[in-house]
Scaffold this motif. Structure first.
Motif, short mmCIF file in Angstrom:
data_model
loop_
_atom_site.label_atom_id
_atom_site.label_comp_id
_atom_site.label_asym_id
_atom_site.label_seq_id
_atom_site.Cartn_x
_atom_site.Cartn_y
_atom_site.Cartn_z
N GLU A 137 1.00 -1.44 -0.31
CA GLU A 137 0.04 -0.31 -0.20
C GLU A 137 0.68 0.93 -0.04
O GLU A 137 2.18 1.26 0.80
N TYR A 138 0.80 2.04 -0.77
CA TYR A 138 1.29 3.20 -0.72
C TYR A 138 0.78 3.93 -1.51
O TYR A 138 -0.55 4.72 -1.87
N VAL A 139 1.17 6.05 -1.30
CA VAL A 139 0.83 6.81 -1.66
C VAL A 139 0.97 6.87 -2.82
O VAL A 139 2.81 7.71 -2.56
N ALA A 140 1.21 7.58 -4.52
CA ALA A 140 1.94 8.15 -4.74
C ALA A 140 2.22 9.43 -5.22
O ALA A 140 1.52 10.12 -5.06
N LEU A 141 3.52 10.30 -4.79
CA LEU A 141 3.21 11.93 -5.45
C LEU A 141 3.61 11.93 -6.37
O LEU A 141 4.90 11.32 -7.22
N ASP A 195 -13.48 9.75 2.62
CA ASP A 195 -13.71 9.49 4.10
C ASP A 195 -12.55 10.55 4.54
O ASP A 195 -11.66 10.65 4.30
N PRO A 196 -12.86 10.75 6.18
CA PRO A 196 -11.32 11.40 6.78
C PRO A 196 -10.51 10.83 6.71
O PRO A 196 -8.92 11.33 6.40
N ALA A 197 -10.23 9.63 6.12
CA ALA A 197 -8.98 9.06 6.60
C ALA A 197 -7.80 8.95 5.28
O ALA A 197 -6.80 9.65 5.59
N LEU A 202 -4.49 12.08 1.04
CA LEU A 202 -3.96 12.36 -0.23
C LEU A 202 -4.42 14.38 -0.15
O LEU A 202 -4.06 14.64 -0.70
N ALA A 203 -4.05 14.77 1.09
CA ALA A 203 -4.40 16.08 1.12
C ALA A 203 -5.12 16.95 0.70
O ALA A 203 -5.12 17.61 0.01
N VAL A 204 -6.59 16.36 0.88
CA VAL A 204 -7.47 16.88 0.00
C VAL A 204 -8.42 17.47 1.30
O VAL A 204 -8.51 16.60 2.48
N HIS A 231 -7.85 5.08 -5.20
CA HIS A 231 -8.27 6.65 -5.03
C HIS A 231 -7.55 7.72 -5.47
O HIS A 231 -6.01 7.85 -5.15
N THR A 232 -8.01 7.94 -6.66
CA THR A 232 -6.91 9.27 -7.25
C THR A 232 -7.63 10.30 -7.67
O THR A 232 -8.73 10.41 -7.30
N ARG A 233 -7.29 11.43 -6.68
CA ARG A 233 -7.18 13.19 -6.54
C ARG A 233 -7.98 13.19 -7.98
O ARG A 233 -7.46 13.21 -8.92
N GLY A 234 -9.19 14.13 -8.40
CA GLY A 234 -9.98 14.03 -9.33
C GLY A 234 -9.34 15.27 -9.62
O GLY A 234 -10.04 15.58 -11.00
N ASP A 235 -8.93 16.38 -9.19
CA ASP A 235 -7.75 17.58 -8.99
C ASP A 235 -7.02 17.09 -10.24
O ASP A 235 -6.31 18.03 -10.59
N ARG A 236 -6.12 16.04 -9.68
CA ARG A 236 -4.95 16.07 -10.33
C ARG A 236 -4.72 15.62 -11.66
O ARG A 236 -3.70 15.57 -12.20
#
Lengths: 248, 248
Positions: A137-141, A195-197, A202-204, A231-236
């Motif tokens: 599991e990871y956050v893609a930067l 969701d909050p977590a 994702l800093a949104v 889960h991908t940021r819709g503004d990015r």
């Protein structure tokens, strides 16, 4: 047939929506020189719109976090959206030189461990629940900004080969460098509110719209070995998909 | 590498997120018999999860509007998501018998009129701003429920041929029945939060996540003639995309 008057189905709201959609397209595709939008008067003339329509359309884009408006300075694009070709997002095509999938992402790993395969993942991968698998599991930067959160379940033996090697750009680079053979990818795409977590990772804002992917990757023999929830940021991120009609 | 403890990056929140993603997948794909989810004890056993984790994961799905929980009755799926193949959503493949694109949609037309082509649409279609075009805007209904809002700009001569004929199922049926030739479709896909007017037309809460499509349709000679902005309910539509890796 045009709806009349005010209210959600009314002519004024419709004009606002349509202008918002047109300007949003140009904003996200980076079509305004220097990121500066034309002034209100110019937009009114270009679109045959009233000042109220222009202001409300811009306000919707501002509230979406796509533009910023400052007295005396004007209206600027504040988002830097990435367009990704669908075939690259799938991992099925080698990335083009300028692609985000050409080693321009960096992962922040949250979890990389051997776990028993959970029930739904077992069904999707056609493997017994509880079988050993890798959970990664990871956050893609992208440019140090979080853009996506992905949880991968990888069956063994493939998963075992992903436990230790360096993971320093994107998922497909990791598979490639581990020598894993990629046959086919399937996405089920939708969207959801953060969701909050997830919002925090994702800093949104909580409730921000996210594109959701469920991905199943198969080897060249058609055996599924990798399930991912992304889960991908819709503004990015924007995804470009093309389809050609087969000639009859 | 696993994160510890509570908080957004913590182990408990991660377990909740992961269980939510797994159950969400099964809910949206209609995998629970009769729409009934297993009880808390069974979910705890299947996923090796604590009762708190199970309850929080179910609560996230409930808040997303996907399930309902009632004391004594249990947990039920309350959403009826439609899975559409990407090639059908593009209009590039003939719909399969059970597809939503096989005359199962009905439009509520909001506007169907000749208008001057707006600036951004002109750029996208490679036509002069102000040229005559058809604007056709509608809400797509599935079983009488609004699922998508689409605004189409169609250049002439094609647009002229769409001004009058009956429009009674989906966009591609309209193009087909008007004898228009379809070559290629391109989507730029993203997501956004519903503005008040769009929310009202789609019968969702303000801020609800919507999948956004910008579509350009070209004729078989590669000339773009149709631009559409489409907002689709994220709780109603899922898109299935597949990509096969070309063998080297």
């Amino acid at each position: 047939m045009a709806a009349r008057g005010h209210g959600p189905g009314g002519a004024h709201d419709a004009q606002v929506r349509r202008l918002r959609d047109l300007l949003r397209s140009a904003v996200l595709r980076g079509r305004f020189d220097g990121g500066q939008l034309p002034g209100e008067a110019e937009l009114m003339a270009s679109y045959g719109a009233t000042r109220a329509t222009v202001r409300e359309a811009l306000d919707l884009l501002r509230r979406e976090g796509l533009i910023d408006r400052r007295q005396g300075v004007g209206t600027h694009v504040v988002v830097n959206a990435v367009l990704a070709r669908m075939a690259e997002a799938h991992g099925a095509a080698d990335p083009m030189a300028d692609s985000i999938f050409n080693r321009r992402m960096r992962p922040r790993v949250l979890d990389r461990s051997e776990v028993p395969l959970p029930a739904v993942a077992a069904e999707r991968l056609g493997a017994p629940p509880g079988a050993p698998c890798l959970r990664l599991e990871y956050v893609a930067l992208v440019e140090d900004e979080p853009t996506a959160l992905a949880t991968n379940y990888v069956l063994f033996p493939e998963g075992e080969r992903l436990l230790a090697p360096p993971f320093d750009s994107d998922w497909y680079a990791l598979l490639r460098e581990a020598g894993l053979r990629f046959g086919e990818s399937e996405f089920i795409m939708g969207c959801s509110a953060a969701d909050p977590a997830t919002a925090s990772l994702l800093a949104v804002a909580e409730g921000a719209p996210l594109i959701t992917f469920e991905q199943v990757i198969r080897d060249p023999d058609g055996r599924p070995f990798n399930l991912a929830h992304i889960h991908t940021r819709g503004d990015r991120f924007l995804f470009v998909s093309r389809a050609v009609r087969a000639t009859p």
